[in-house]
Write a protein that holds these residues in place. Sequence first.
Motif, short mmCIF file in Angstrom:
data_model
loop_
_atom_site.label_atom_id
_atom_site.label_comp_id
_atom_site.label_asym_id
_atom_site.label_seq_id
_atom_site.Cartn_x
_atom_site.Cartn_y
_atom_site.Cartn_z
N ARG A 271 1.18 -1.33 8.37
CA ARG A 271 0.00 -1.95 7.74
C ARG A 271 0.42 -2.95 6.66
NH1 ARG A 271 -2.22 2.42 6.73
NH2 ARG A 271 -1.80 2.72 4.52
N ASN A 272 1.45 -2.58 5.90
CA ASN A 272 1.95 -3.52 4.89
C ASN A 272 2.52 -4.78 5.53
OD1 ASN A 272 1.30 -2.14 2.50
ND2 ASN A 272 3.12 -0.83 2.67
N THR B 269 1.92 3.24 7.35
CA THR B 269 1.77 2.50 6.09
C THR B 269 2.64 1.26 6.09
OG1 THR B 269 1.28 4.56 4.91
CG2 THR B 269 1.96 2.67 3.58
N SER C 57 0.83 -1.20 0.00
CA SER C 57 0.00 0.00 0.00
C SER C 57 0.87 1.25 0.00
CB SER C 57 -0.91 0.01 1.24
OG SER C 57 -1.81 -1.06 1.22
#
Length: 284
Positions: A158-159, A155, A85
């Motif tokens: 989250r990845n 980010t 993402s």
Amino acid sequence: MTLAELLRLARQRLEASGIEDAALDARLLVEHFTGTSRSDAIAWPDMVTESQAVAAVEAALERRSAGEPVHRILGFREFYGLELSLSAQTLEPRPDTEILIDAILPFMRDVAAREGACRVLDLGTGTGAIALALLANVPDATAIGVDVSADALATAARNAAGLGLADRFTALRSDWFSQVNGRFHVIASNPPYIRSDDIAGLQAEVRLFDPVRALDGGEDGLQPYRVIAAQAAAHLEQDGAVVVEIGNTQRLEVISIFENECFRLLEARRDLGGNDRVLLFAVA
């Protein structure tokens, strides 16, 4: 509107806007927003697409025609076989950086085989691309991804979670080494390396949509390398390695910076275009 008609409309719209890879970008946008694949377009070109999907594609085409990169619109990009993402404060991971992964993986595998573990520090982690690609390929490795941007760190985390790597990845907010403790077998970085005065001349897709902080390497584009070279040894395990991506004209200057801090060059690699791209160092 059928799938074939939507693909044709998308391609024509982007061609009219002067988009260089109009056919590819059209296909990526249509597939993403309709939930179809290239195989679907071949096997079922007369498939009727829902009006909501058509509207989403048309909105995406407007954004692409205005110059927004296709992967920013999609919200993700593939890197070393991983889907990552993106966010406003992360660079798009690019194929050239995969050369860095290729360069350091053999070293990491040797360390992991010998010691049962390999600790990685990824400076300026952004999406987490470098750290996560390394973790995905070395099961005994762990990594800390450092960034000054809270958005980028969120980010990256989250990845990591999406890839099932969260238990081996830690996101750390730090200005380079300022909050880093401990020692690592590998210190990796794709730092900002564009000269400040050259930012304005970059392609609009880079200049307007990539975070400037992740591009600007200072007056001569080399300041991040000076920071890394000056502080890396204090955070390296014995026989550890530092691997960095560089701009295609910076090879000799970056080597000199590291040699002045008592590092020696182990390997230099070029990208698929034949440009100098990655340098691998060890403490002399």
